[in-house]
Design a protein around this motif. Structure first.
Motif, PDB file in Angstrom:
ATOM      1  N   HIS A 235      72.440 -23.635  33.345  1.00  0.00           N
ATOM      2  CA  HIS A 235      71.886 -24.961  33.584  1.00  0.00           C
ATOM      3  C   HIS A 235      72.866 -26.028  33.105  1.00  0.00           C
ATOM      4  O   HIS A 235      73.661 -25.781  32.198  1.00  0.00           O
ATOM      5  CB  HIS A 235      70.548 -25.116  32.856  1.00  0.00           C
ATOM      6  CG  HIS A 235      69.554 -24.063  33.191  1.00  0.00           C
ATOM      7  ND1 HIS A 235      68.791 -24.102  34.331  1.00  0.00           N
ATOM      8  CD2 HIS A 235      69.213 -22.911  32.540  1.00  0.00           C
ATOM      9  CE1 HIS A 235      68.007 -23.038  34.376  1.00  0.00           C
ATOM     10  NE2 HIS A 235      68.245 -22.301  33.297  1.00  0.00           N
ATOM     11  N   PRO A 236      72.814 -27.220  33.680  1.00  0.00           N
ATOM     12  CA  PRO A 236      73.710 -28.285  33.217  1.00  0.00           C
ATOM     13  C   PRO A 236      73.379 -28.716  31.794  1.00  0.00           C
ATOM     14  O   PRO A 236      72.213 -28.797  31.403  1.00  0.00           O
ATOM     15  CB  PRO A 236      73.465 -29.417  34.213  1.00  0.00           C
ATOM     16  CG  PRO A 236      72.139 -29.122  34.835  1.00  0.00           C
ATOM     17  CD  PRO A 236      71.996 -27.634  34.834  1.00  0.00           C
ATOM     18  N   VAL A 237      74.435 -28.994  31.047  1.00  0.00           N
ATOM     19  CA  VAL A 237      74.309 -29.485  29.674  1.00  0.00           C
ATOM     20  C   VAL A 237      75.107 -30.777  29.592  1.00  0.00           C
ATOM     21  O   VAL A 237      76.302 -30.795  29.884  1.00  0.00           O
ATOM     22  CB  VAL A 237      74.857 -28.465  28.653  1.00  0.00           C
ATOM     23  CG1 VAL A 237      74.782 -29.035  27.237  1.00  0.00           C
ATOM     24  CG2 VAL A 237      74.091 -27.150  28.743  1.00  0.00           C
ATOM     25  N   HIS A 238      74.445 -31.863  29.201  1.00  0.00           N
ATOM     26  CA  HIS A 238      75.096 -33.172  29.165  1.00  0.00           C
ATOM     27  C   HIS A 238      74.923 -33.785  27.779  1.00  0.00           C
ATOM     28  O   HIS A 238      73.818 -33.796  27.229  1.00  0.00           O
ATOM     29  CB  HIS A 238      74.489 -34.090  30.224  1.00  0.00           C
ATOM     30  CG  HIS A 238      75.167 -35.425  30.334  1.00  0.00           C
ATOM     31  ND1 HIS A 238      76.478 -35.573  30.751  1.00  0.00           N
ATOM     32  CD2 HIS A 238      74.732 -36.687  30.081  1.00  0.00           C
ATOM     33  CE1 HIS A 238      76.799 -36.852  30.769  1.00  0.00           C
ATOM     34  NE2 HIS A 238      75.763 -37.557  30.341  1.00  0.00           N
ATOM     35  N   LEU A 239      76.028 -34.277  27.213  1.00  0.00           N
ATOM     36  CA  LEU A 239      76.016 -34.897  25.889  1.00  0.00           C
ATOM     37  C   LEU A 239      76.367 -36.375  26.008  1.00  0.00           C
ATOM     38  O   LEU A 239      77.348 -36.735  26.665  1.00  0.00           O
ATOM     39  CB  LEU A 239      77.026 -34.202  24.975  1.00  0.00           C
ATOM     40  CG  LEU A 239      77.383 -34.909  23.661  1.00  0.00           C
ATOM     41  CD1 LEU A 239      76.212 -34.875  22.686  1.00  0.00           C
ATOM     42  CD2 LEU A 239      78.619 -34.275  23.022  1.00  0.00           C
TER      43      LEU A 239
END
Length: 343
Positions: A235-239
């Protein structure tokens, strides 16, 4: 007359304990050999936070707003160290039961490898532990300040499963630990670590993940990302990483390496100061256009100072978005031993 308190843990386990009149849920659980998440037991740190939507209880007034805000209390959140039941209750505990069956207070000695002043406001501490520390990505330990009985709590910024440990520590002028690190620490010095502790840790990703970091609250996310680099993620992980001044931005090389090696990971940085030349100014809530929020089908992890945490919580309320799960941890620069999580 005693009351039955059902403790519902996040892994689906339920345990019913007996709570005596005037006894807190935390003390009753401990008496039943269940160690609920806790650091200070004085209503100061917020580590023991849970939720109660069934039953009557008294929370008193002996706790700090930083540990439990009025808005959180209105939503049914409680501090188990302060909650005194007045009827049978059901309490949601945001931790797996397996984590509450361990002592969580083992002490390990570690040797100082490096102390690096990586910015005017941040210190990188690298240690080699003399025994394994089985921490989860995002957890923290209490470090005893040499020559004192005082401790400070710091999140691991390193990957779990290694004795090579690192921490990202705010350089607090006049702070006990900061002063020791900057002025006295030498390679080979020994520190005592107690832990691991905390329920702010990465759960197995089952949907998109949004990470929001403020200042040295980046530390636990570096550990989480190092763990994801090993396990991978579907899954996409965005910080979104926000700081006050340009000089406060640290760890960018590590974030660039993570982004280069993990196609599912992206990040952006934000600087609040009007004097900054950074292309993105303001607060993290103004820069969520790339965030995989998906009308709430997202797991949110948030670590930063109390004003940032409150601002983000307010943003989601105003947007009418309720994330599938929301894990957050507040920190402030300095506080007495074992009463605070300091990222």
């Amino acid at each position: 007359m005693s009351y039955n308190i059902a403790l519902n843990f996040e892994d689906g386990v339920t345990r019913v304990i007996s709570c005596q009149p005037g006894e807190t849920v935390l003390d009753a659980a401990y008496r039943a050999q269940i160690k609920l998440p806790m650091d200070c037991s004085d209503g100061v740190c917020g580590t023991c936070k849970g939720a109660c939507h069934q039953g009557q209880f008294d929370m008193g007034e002996d706790y700090l707003d930083e540990a439990l805000s009025d808005e959180e209390a209105e939503r049914g959140l409680v501090l188990t160290c302060q909650m005194v039941p007045a009827s049978d209750c059901v309490v949601e505990i945001p931790a797996p039961f397996s984590l509450c069956c361990t002592s969580g207070d083992a002490s390990v000695s570690a040797v100082v490898d490096e102390v690096n002043l990586i910015s005017p406001t941040a210190i990188e501490l690298k240690l080699t532990a003399e025994a394994d520390i089985g921490f989860l990505p995002g957890q923290y330990v209490n470090l005893r300040i040499p020559g004192t009985e005082e401790t400070r709590a710091y999140s691991f910024s390193s990957r779990p499963g290694s004795r090579q440990l690192s921490f990202l520590i705010r350089n607090v002028p006049g702070g006990l630990m900061s002063s020791w690190l900057v002025g006295q620490a030498r390679t080979g010095d020994r520190l005592i670590l107690t832990g691991p502790m905390g329920v702010f840790y990465l759960r197995p990703p089952e949907r998109p993940v949004l990470m929001l970091a403020g200042g040295t609250g980046l530390a636990p996310f570096l550990s989480m990302l190092a763990s994801l680099q090993t396990t991978g993620c579907q899954h996409p992980v965005h910080l979104v990483y926000g700081v006050t001044h340009d000089d406060d931005l640290v760890g960018l090389d590590a974030l660039e390496r993570f982004a280069a090696s993990m196609p599912f990971f992206s990040f952006k940085t934000v600087v609040a100061s009007d004097q900054s030349a950074h292309p993105r100014k303001g607060y993290v809530t103004a820069h969520l256009e790339d965030a995989p929020i998906r009308d709430g089908d997202v797991d949110v992890y948030l670590c930063g100072p109390p004003p940032m945490v409150e601002a983000v919580l307010g943003y989601f309320r105003e947007q009418g978005i309720e994330p599938r799960s929301f894990h957050y941890e507040k920190f402030t620069p300095s506080r007495p031993a074992a009463r605070e999580k300091v990222a």
